[in-house]
Design a protein around this motif. Sequence first.
Motif, PDB file in Angstrom:
ATOM      1  N   PHE A 219       0.817  -1.205   0.000  1.00 41.76           N
ATOM      2  CA  PHE A 219       0.000   0.000   0.000  1.00 41.76           C
ATOM      3  C   PHE A 219       0.850   1.254   0.000  1.00 41.76           C
ATOM      4  N   HIS A 220       0.336   2.280  -0.676  1.00 44.96           N
ATOM      5  CA  HIS A 220       0.991   3.578  -0.758  1.00 44.96           C
ATOM      6  C   HIS A 220       0.031   4.636  -0.223  1.00 44.96           C
ATOM      7  N   THR A 221       0.432   5.305   0.818  1.00 51.38           N
ATOM      8  CA  THR A 221      -0.407   6.344   1.401  1.00 51.38           C
ATOM      9  C   THR A 221      -0.436   7.565   0.488  1.00 51.38           C
ATOM     10  N   VAL A 222      -1.604   8.141   0.358  1.00 55.05           N
ATOM     11  CA  VAL A 222      -1.785   9.318  -0.485  1.00 55.05           C
ATOM     12  C   VAL A 222      -2.293  10.453   0.412  1.00 55.05           C
ATOM     13  N   GLN A 223      -1.718  11.626   0.240  1.00 56.28           N
ATOM     14  CA  GLN A 223      -2.148  12.783   1.012  1.00 56.28           C
ATOM     15  C   GLN A 223      -3.586  13.157   0.676  1.00 56.28           C
ATOM     16  N   ALA A 224      -4.267  13.760   1.610  1.00 57.76           N
ATOM     17  CA  ALA A 224      -5.635  14.231   1.374  1.00 57.76           C
ATOM     18  C   ALA A 224      -5.619  15.260   0.243  1.00 57.76           C
ATOM     19  N   PRO A 225      -6.618  15.227  -0.608  1.00 57.89           N
ATOM     20  CA  PRO A 225      -6.661  16.211  -1.690  1.00 57.89           C
ATOM     21  C   PRO A 225      -6.918  17.611  -1.143  1.00 57.89           C
ATOM     22  N   THR A 226      -6.368  18.582  -1.814  1.00 54.37           N
ATOM     23  CA  THR A 226      -6.622  19.968  -1.432  1.00 54.37           C
ATOM     24  C   THR A 226      -7.997  20.387  -1.960  1.00 54.37           C
ATOM     25  N   GLY A 227      -8.482  21.501  -1.486  1.00 54.05           N
ATOM     26  CA  GLY A 227      -9.744  22.032  -1.990  1.00 54.05           C
ATOM     27  C   GLY A 227      -9.686  22.295  -3.482  1.00 54.05           C
ATOM     28  N   GLU A 228      -8.539  22.789  -3.942  1.00 52.80           N
ATOM     29  CA  GLU A 228      -8.375  23.071  -5.360  1.00 52.80           C
ATOM     30  C   GLU A 228      -8.410  21.778  -6.185  1.00 52.80           C
ATOM     31  N   GLN A 229      -7.789  20.718  -5.667  1.00 51.70           N
ATOM     32  CA  GLN A 229      -7.802  19.443  -6.385  1.00 51.70           C
ATOM     33  C   GLN A 229      -9.208  18.855  -6.456  1.00 51.70           C
TER      34      GLN A 229
END
Length: 122
Positions: free
Chosen positions: A102-112
Amino acid sequence: MLETAAHLVDHVIPQVPVRQWVLSFPIPLRLLFAAHPHLFAPMLQIVHRVISTFLIQQAGLKRTDATTGAVTLIQRFSSGRQPSTSICIASCYCNAGGVPVFHTVQAPTGEQLQALRTAHSA
């Protein structure tokens, strides 16, 4: 619903970071899905593919090398039984000799999130 959630946590979803994506549709679409439920599954497949691709790209991986897992819950709260949806997608993972890595992914920004919504709403 509580039993389903407990089963998912205890037996289905691995002990990795999981992010919940809640989809809310405009009322005309909710009415359409309520009247024509067969249209809901293809729409959810598209949404899942968009979110999965986003997560895999955020992890710096290629779509051909990584995948995601998802659990979709369709909830019907209103008196009109119009669907609302929650999709839980685990971090993306690669298969290394039959073992998921598994690869952790950062939370998306509001812009994303806004870019995802507008890019795929047409």
